[in-house]
Design a protein around this motif. Structure first.
Motif, PDB file in Angstrom:
ATOM      1  N   GLY A 277       1.707 -13.250  -2.274  1.00  0.00           N
ATOM      2  CA  GLY A 277       1.464 -11.901  -1.789  1.00  0.00           C
ATOM      3  C   GLY A 277       1.040 -10.918  -2.856  1.00  0.00           C
ATOM      4  O   GLY A 277       0.714  -9.767  -2.549  1.00  0.00           O
ATOM      5  N   VAL A 278       1.047 -11.343  -4.110  1.00  0.00           N
ATOM      6  CA  VAL A 278       0.686 -10.463  -5.226  1.00  0.00           C
ATOM      7  C   VAL A 278      -0.748 -10.734  -5.637  1.00  0.00           C
ATOM      8  O   VAL A 278      -1.102 -11.864  -5.986  1.00  0.00           O
ATOM      9  CB  VAL A 278       1.637 -10.675  -6.425  1.00  0.00           C
ATOM     10  N   HIS A 279      -1.576  -9.692  -5.621  1.00  0.00           N
ATOM     11  CA  HIS A 279      -2.975  -9.864  -6.006  1.00  0.00           C
ATOM     12  C   HIS A 279      -3.183  -9.746  -7.513  1.00  0.00           C
ATOM     13  O   HIS A 279      -4.037 -10.425  -8.074  1.00  0.00           O
ATOM     14  CB  HIS A 279      -3.843  -8.829  -5.286  1.00  0.00           C
ATOM     15  N   SER A 280      -2.413  -8.885  -8.153  1.00  0.00           N
ATOM     16  CA  SER A 280      -2.535  -8.736  -9.606  1.00  0.00           C
ATOM     17  C   SER A 280      -1.213  -8.247 -10.179  1.00  0.00           C
ATOM     18  O   SER A 280      -0.515  -7.436  -9.569  1.00  0.00           O
ATOM     19  CB  SER A 280      -3.652  -7.749  -9.957  1.00  0.00           C
ATOM     20  N   THR A 281      -0.884  -8.749 -11.363  1.00  0.00           N
ATOM     21  CA  THR A 281       0.365  -8.415 -12.038  1.00  0.00           C
ATOM     22  C   THR A 281       0.061  -7.485 -13.209  1.00  0.00           C
ATOM     23  O   THR A 281      -0.746  -7.822 -14.071  1.00  0.00           O
ATOM     24  CB  THR A 281       1.059  -9.688 -12.556  1.00  0.00           C
TER      25      THR A 281
ATOM     26  N   ALA B 195      11.528  -6.479  -3.803  1.00  0.00           N
ATOM     27  CA  ALA B 195      10.241  -6.038  -3.238  1.00  0.00           C
ATOM     28  C   ALA B 195       9.662  -7.043  -2.249  1.00  0.00           C
ATOM     29  O   ALA B 195       8.563  -6.826  -1.728  1.00  0.00           O
ATOM     30  CB  ALA B 195       9.229  -5.781  -4.347  1.00  0.00           C
ATOM     31  N   GLU B 196      10.378  -8.119  -1.970  1.00  0.00           N
ATOM     32  CA  GLU B 196       9.829  -9.187  -1.130  1.00  0.00           C
ATOM     33  C   GLU B 196       9.375  -8.680   0.231  1.00  0.00           C
ATOM     34  O   GLU B 196       8.256  -8.966   0.683  1.00  0.00           O
ATOM     35  CB  GLU B 196      10.862 -10.304  -0.959  1.00  0.00           C
ATOM     36  N   GLU B 197      10.228  -7.937   0.938  1.00  0.00           N
ATOM     37  CA  GLU B 197       9.868  -7.440   2.270  1.00  0.00           C
ATOM     38  C   GLU B 197       8.722  -6.433   2.188  1.00  0.00           C
ATOM     39  O   GLU B 197       7.838  -6.411   3.051  1.00  0.00           O
ATOM     40  CB  GLU B 197      11.076  -6.800   2.945  1.00  0.00           C
ATOM     41  N   LEU B 198       8.731  -5.592   1.167  1.00  0.00           N
ATOM     42  CA  LEU B 198       7.652  -4.619   0.980  1.00  0.00           C
ATOM     43  C   LEU B 198       6.316  -5.330   0.808  1.00  0.00           C
ATOM     44  O   LEU B 198       5.310  -4.959   1.431  1.00  0.00           O
ATOM     45  CB  LEU B 198       7.940  -3.749  -0.246  1.00  0.00           C
ATOM     46  N   ILE B 199       6.284  -6.348  -0.020  1.00  0.00           N
ATOM     47  CA  ILE B 199       5.050  -7.099  -0.263  1.00  0.00           C
ATOM     48  C   ILE B 199       4.581  -7.777   1.016  1.00  0.00           C
ATOM     49  O   ILE B 199       3.386  -7.770   1.336  1.00  0.00           O
ATOM     50  CB  ILE B 199       5.260  -8.128  -1.396  1.00  0.00           C
ATOM     51  N   ALA B 200       5.511  -8.337   1.768  1.00  0.00           N
ATOM     52  CA  ALA B 200       5.144  -8.997   3.020  1.00  0.00           C
ATOM     53  C   ALA B 200       4.523  -8.007   4.003  1.00  0.00           C
ATOM     54  O   ALA B 200       3.509  -8.306   4.653  1.00  0.00           O
ATOM     55  CB  ALA B 200       6.368  -9.656   3.646  1.00  0.00           C
ATOM     56  N   GLU B 201       5.111  -6.816   4.105  1.00  0.00           N
ATOM     57  CA  GLU B 201       4.556  -5.818   5.019  1.00  0.00           C
ATOM     58  C   GLU B 201       3.175  -5.362   4.553  1.00  0.00           C
ATOM     59  O   GLU B 201       2.259  -5.201   5.366  1.00  0.00           O
ATOM     60  CB  GLU B 201       5.481  -4.607   5.123  1.00  0.00           C
ATOM     61  N   ALA B 202       3.025  -5.166   3.248  1.00  0.00           N
ATOM     62  CA  ALA B 202       1.728  -4.760   2.716  1.00  0.00           C
ATOM     63  C   ALA B 202       0.665  -5.822   3.005  1.00  0.00           C
ATOM     64  O   ALA B 202      -0.473  -5.512   3.377  1.00  0.00           O
ATOM     65  CB  ALA B 202       1.833  -4.499   1.218  1.00  0.00           C
ATOM     66  N   ASN B 203       1.041  -7.079   2.851  1.00  0.00           N
ATOM     67  CA  ASN B 203       0.115  -8.176   3.152  1.00  0.00           C
ATOM     68  C   ASN B 203      -0.306  -8.154   4.611  1.00  0.00           C
ATOM     69  O   ASN B 203      -1.486  -8.335   4.944  1.00  0.00           O
ATOM     70  CB  ASN B 203       0.760  -9.523   2.829  1.00  0.00           C
ATOM     71  N   GLU B 204       0.647  -7.929   5.503  1.00  0.00           N
ATOM     72  CA  GLU B 204       0.349  -7.893   6.938  1.00  0.00           C
ATOM     73  C   GLU B 204      -0.633  -6.782   7.265  1.00  0.00           C
ATOM     74  O   GLU B 204      -1.441  -6.899   8.194  1.00  0.00           O
ATOM     75  CB  GLU B 204       1.639  -7.704   7.736  1.00  0.00           C
ATOM     76  N   ARG B 205      -0.576  -5.711   6.499  1.00  0.00           N
ATOM     77  CA  ARG B 205      -1.467  -4.571   6.723  1.00  0.00           C
ATOM     78  C   ARG B 205      -2.800  -4.721   5.995  1.00  0.00           C
ATOM     79  O   ARG B 205      -3.658  -3.842   6.074  1.00  0.00           O
ATOM     80  CB  ARG B 205      -0.772  -3.279   6.278  1.00  0.00           C
ATOM     81  N   GLY B 206      -2.982  -5.802   5.258  1.00  0.00           N
ATOM     82  CA  GLY B 206      -4.221  -6.016   4.525  1.00  0.00           C
ATOM     83  C   GLY B 206      -4.322  -5.193   3.253  1.00  0.00           C
ATOM     84  O   GLY B 206      -5.405  -5.001   2.708  1.00  0.00           O
ATOM     85  N   MET B 207      -3.185  -4.687   2.787  1.00  0.00           N
ATOM     86  CA  MET B 207      -3.179  -3.857   1.585  1.00  0.00           C
ATOM     87  C   MET B 207      -3.260  -4.694   0.309  1.00  0.00           C
ATOM     88  O   MET B 207      -2.869  -5.859   0.287  1.00  0.00           O
ATOM     89  CB  MET B 207      -1.902  -3.008   1.539  1.00  0.00           C
ATOM     90  N   GLY B 208      -3.774  -4.088  -0.736  1.00  0.00           N
ATOM     91  CA  GLY B 208      -3.732  -4.707  -2.051  1.00  0.00           C
ATOM     92  C   GLY B 208      -2.352  -4.525  -2.653  1.00  0.00           C
ATOM     93  O   GLY B 208      -1.703  -3.496  -2.444  1.00  0.00           O
ATOM     94  N   VAL B 209      -1.883  -5.515  -3.407  1.00  0.00           N
ATOM     95  CA  VAL B 209      -0.543  -5.471  -3.986  1.00  0.00           C
ATOM     96  C   VAL B 209      -0.604  -5.703  -5.491  1.00  0.00           C
ATOM     97  O   VAL B 209      -1.075  -6.738  -5.963  1.00  0.00           O
ATOM     98  CB  VAL B 209       0.382  -6.527  -3.355  1.00  0.00           C
ATOM     99  N   PHE B 210      -0.139  -4.691  -6.242  1.00  0.00           N
ATOM    100  CA  PHE B 210       0.088  -4.832  -7.679  1.00  0.00           C
ATOM    101  C   PHE B 210       1.578  -5.015  -7.905  1.00  0.00           C
ATOM    102  O   PHE B 210       2.392  -4.253  -7.374  1.00  0.00           O
ATOM    103  CB  PHE B 210      -0.349  -3.569  -8.428  1.00  0.00           C
ATOM    104  N   ASN B 211       1.933  -6.003  -8.720  1.00  0.00           N
ATOM    105  CA  ASN B 211       3.322  -6.175  -9.127  1.00  0.00           C
ATOM    106  C   ASN B 211       3.405  -5.873 -10.619  1.00  0.00           C
ATOM    107  O   ASN B 211       2.865  -6.621 -11.438  1.00  0.00           O
ATOM    108  CB  ASN B 211       3.809  -7.596  -8.851  1.00  0.00           C
ATOM    109  N   ALA B 212       4.044  -4.773 -10.958  1.00  0.00           N
ATOM    110  CA  ALA B 212       4.104  -4.343 -12.346  1.00  0.00           C
ATOM    111  C   ALA B 212       5.438  -4.700 -12.985  1.00  0.00           C
ATOM    112  O   ALA B 212       6.443  -4.880 -12.308  1.00  0.00           O
ATOM    113  CB  ALA B 212       3.860  -2.837 -12.436  1.00  0.00           C
TER     114      ALA B 212
END
Length: 306
Positions: free
Chosen positions: A261-265, A189-206
């Motif tokens: 890049g992870v805001h909450s787990t 998920a590394e690239e996905l998280i990086a892209e989400a961060n670039e877009r200012g999105m919130g990221v949950f890692n479950a």
């Protein structure tokens, strides 16, 4: 009531989260938890963790029903606490704009809440991305929920990285939830998280424990039995953790907690005592020097096949 643990914004969304979000996928499912569901729900809602993550279809709908009863008994959510839910495909296989609205209404009815700070589009496998984005599709329903203020933000929550990337790439969603794909076993998920961060999105890692393998509660990873080579790699991890006087669960959780890049787990909770255990794991100090030693063990053989 205890104060919220280490509050922080979920990207650019209005939702405030803690480092750990409590997952309610097993709540109300007797096959996955032997504890009293209401007792578990009460422990989750009264904990120091800010958010409980559920879905319209978790435990056949019982997850939301139990949370709704617990909310009713306690008079609603405590200050600083939120419930995040997900809209799901209908029993008839439909997942269009109308199904999104019906799923949302079912959640409102079960939980007794009129709006949510975040609603995810959950596992949209029944439709193609093109169908979901078309007029009358599921994404239209999600946008309407946000525009009408019923969802403060909208997210995409699905396992396959390629599918998540397709939805994230539209620029429509405010948050993304990935699972089993950013752990000490699997980093896909590394690239996905990086892209989400670039877009200012919130990221949950479950699922930082891979569904149980890294927590020591099962021998499966990402819903599949772990092969011999993965179990052998994990045995080396245990030896390394023992040298550093760490538990494997502590290392697995902090791998996600330390990711910038992870805001909450999101961690599943099936018994009341799990809350205190998670607080203890969060408070465990994992030295920075540990992580290079973990990397030296080489790339683990993941069971994930996206």
């Amino acid at each position: 009531m205890s104060s919220v643990l280490d509050p922080r914004p979920l990207g650019a969304t209005p939702l405030v989260v803690s480092p750990v979000t409590l997952g309610a996928s097993s709540l109300g499912d007797p096959q996955r938890s032997a504890s009293d569901p209401l007792e578990v729900a009460e422990a989750m809602l009264s904990s120091r963790f800010a958010v409980v993550d559920t879905s319209n279809n978790y435990a056949g709908g019982e997850s939301e029903r139990v949370l709704g009863r617990a909310l009713d008994a306690r008079g609603g959510l405590a200050d600083g606490h939120s419930i995040v839910t997900k809209v799901d495909v209908g029993k008839d296989g439909r997942f269009d704009r109308d199904r999104v609205w019906r799923s949302f209404e079912e959640s409102v009815e079960k939980l007794g809440l009129e709006r949510f700070p975040l609603v995810h589009l959950h596992d949209p496998w029944a439709v193609t991305v093109e169908e979901a984005l078309a007029p009358g599709g599921a994404v239209q329903g999600m946008i309407e929920l946000r525009e009408q203020g019923l969802a403060g933000a909208i997210g995409i929550a699905v396992g396959e990285i390629s599918l998540e990337k397709a939805y994230v790439g539209t620029g429509i969603f405010d948050a993304v939830l990935t699972h089993n794909r950013m752990t000490i076993v699997d980093r896909s998920a590394e690239e996905l998280i990086a892209e989400a961060n670039e877009r200012g999105m919130g990221v949950f890692n479950a699922a930082p424990f891979g569904g149980g393998l890294l927590a020591g509660t099962s021998t499966s990873y990402a819903y599949r039995e772990a092969p011999a080579d993965l179990l052998a790699w994990l045995a080396r991890v245990r030896e390394l953790c023992a040298e550093w006087k760490l538990s494997v669960p502590a290392a697995a959780l902090h791998f996600s907690l330390r990711h910038p890049g992870v805001h909450s787990t999101v961690v599943g909770v099936g018994r009341p005592e799990r809350i205190a255990e998670l607080e203890e794991l969060c408070a465990t100090h994992v030295p920075d020097e540990f992580w290079p030693e973990l990397e030296k063990l080489g790339t683990p053989p993941s069971t994930v096949e996206d």
